[in-house]
Motif scaffolding. Sequence first.
Motif, mmCIF file in Angstrom:
data_model
loop_
_atom_site.group_PDB
_atom_site.id
_atom_site.type_symbol
_atom_site.label_atom_id
_atom_site.label_comp_id
_atom_site.label_asym_id
_atom_site.label_seq_id
_atom_site.Cartn_x
_atom_site.Cartn_y
_atom_site.Cartn_z
ATOM 1 N N UNK A 1 9.191 -69.693 -32.379
ATOM 2 C CA UNK A 1 10.517 -69.803 -32.311
ATOM 3 C C UNK A 1 11.012 -71.229 -32.737
ATOM 4 N N UNK B 1 14.514 -73.561 -32.493
ATOM 5 C CA UNK B 1 15.749 -73.740 -32.323
ATOM 6 C C UNK B 1 16.449 -75.309 -32.338
ATOM 7 N N UNK C 1 19.229 -77.860 -30.914
ATOM 8 C CA UNK C 1 19.912 -78.102 -29.435
ATOM 9 C C UNK C 1 20.789 -79.133 -29.640
ATOM 10 N N UNK D 1 24.345 -81.062 -24.378
ATOM 11 C CA UNK D 1 25.108 -80.233 -23.525
ATOM 12 C C UNK D 1 25.214 -78.658 -23.894
ATOM 13 N N UNK D 2 24.579 -78.351 -24.805
ATOM 14 C CA UNK D 2 24.757 -76.986 -25.412
ATOM 15 C C UNK D 2 23.409 -76.208 -25.295
ATOM 16 N N UNK D 3 23.568 -74.839 -25.604
ATOM 17 C CA UNK D 3 22.247 -74.055 -25.443
ATOM 18 C C UNK D 3 21.675 -74.155 -26.749
ATOM 19 N N UNK D 4 20.479 -73.626 -26.815
ATOM 20 C CA UNK D 4 19.404 -73.688 -27.984
ATOM 21 C C UNK D 4 20.115 -72.770 -28.922
ATOM 22 N N UNK E 1 19.460 -70.475 -32.122
ATOM 23 C CA UNK E 1 18.286 -69.847 -32.994
ATOM 24 C C UNK E 1 18.232 -70.476 -34.529
ATOM 25 N N UNK F 1 13.829 -77.817 -31.025
ATOM 26 C CA UNK F 1 13.006 -77.281 -30.065
ATOM 27 C C UNK F 1 11.906 -76.138 -30.586
ATOM 28 N N UNK G 1 9.260 -67.106 -23.167
ATOM 29 C CA UNK G 1 9.378 -68.285 -24.164
ATOM 30 C C UNK G 1 8.570 -69.673 -23.533
ATOM 31 N N UNK H 1 8.608 -73.347 -24.350
ATOM 32 C CA UNK H 1 9.126 -74.648 -24.984
ATOM 33 C C UNK H 1 8.456 -75.698 -24.819
ATOM 34 N N UNK H 2 8.443 -76.502 -26.091
ATOM 35 C CA UNK H 2 7.998 -77.781 -25.984
ATOM 36 C C UNK H 2 9.335 -78.723 -25.547
ATOM 37 N N UNK H 3 8.839 -79.892 -25.584
ATOM 38 C CA UNK H 3 10.002 -80.953 -25.183
ATOM 39 C C UNK H 3 11.035 -81.324 -26.321
#
Lengths: 112, 113
Positions: free
Chosen positions: B34, B36, B38, B41-44, B46, B87, B101, B103-105
Amino acid sequence: EPEVTQTPSHQVTQMGQEVILRCVPISNHLYFYWYRQILGQKVEFLVSFYNNEISEKSEIFDDQFSVERPDGSNFTLKIRSTKLEDSAMYFCATRWGDYGYTFGSGTRLTVV
Amino acid sequence: EDQVTQSPEALRLQEGESSSLNCSYTVSGLRGLFWYRQDPGKGPEFLFTLYSAGEEKEKERLKATLTKKESFLHITAPKPEDSATYLCAVGHGRGSTLGRLYFGRGTQLTVWP
C-alpha cells in the motif's frame, strides 16, 4: 467520499489518568483498527477488531489498553493510567475487504 | 522479522523534476503493498494497493510499480502541492484474510517552485 471520524482531535491529559479516544467508522466496513505514530517515528499497529472481538494485537497493546464498540457505531480505544511515552498520534482505520484501509485524521494525545 | 524500508528519507525536487521513491520489503505472506500520502498532522491518505509482481497503477502524476522485493512510486512533473510524506506499508496475511499493516518510515517529499 466516506470518512472515518475521530474525536477529539487533540487531548491533553495528566500522567496516570484514563483517556478514551473515539472513532466513527465508515458504515459498511467490518474491520476496525487502531494505529499510533510517535512523533518522528513509524506508524505502528496496535490492535484489530472484527465481529465484536479483538482479532489481533501487537506487543504494544498490553493490559493498559482496551477497545470496544459500545453502541454498534462508535469504536473506542481506552488507555488506563497514561504514561508520558503514550504521547502520540492515534489513528483509527477501517476496511471492508482486502483493499486499502481508510484512516481517520487522528487524535493527538499529549501526556503531561 | 518483517521489515519495510523506504528511501530516500527526504527528497527535494524542483517543480517539474520527475523522480522515484523506493520501498523494499521482506514479509512472509504478502497480502498487498500500500502507498499512502500523509500531510503534517493528518492521517494517512490512501493512494494505491498493489498485489502481485508486475502490477502497475497510476493516479494523476503518480505511478506505483511492484516487484517481488520492492515497489517504486514514480512522480512525474511534480507540483508544490505534491509535497508530503509518502508512506509505504505491506499487508501481512493471516489465513484467508489481510492482517496488520507494517509501515516504513516514509519519504518526505518537498517540491519547490
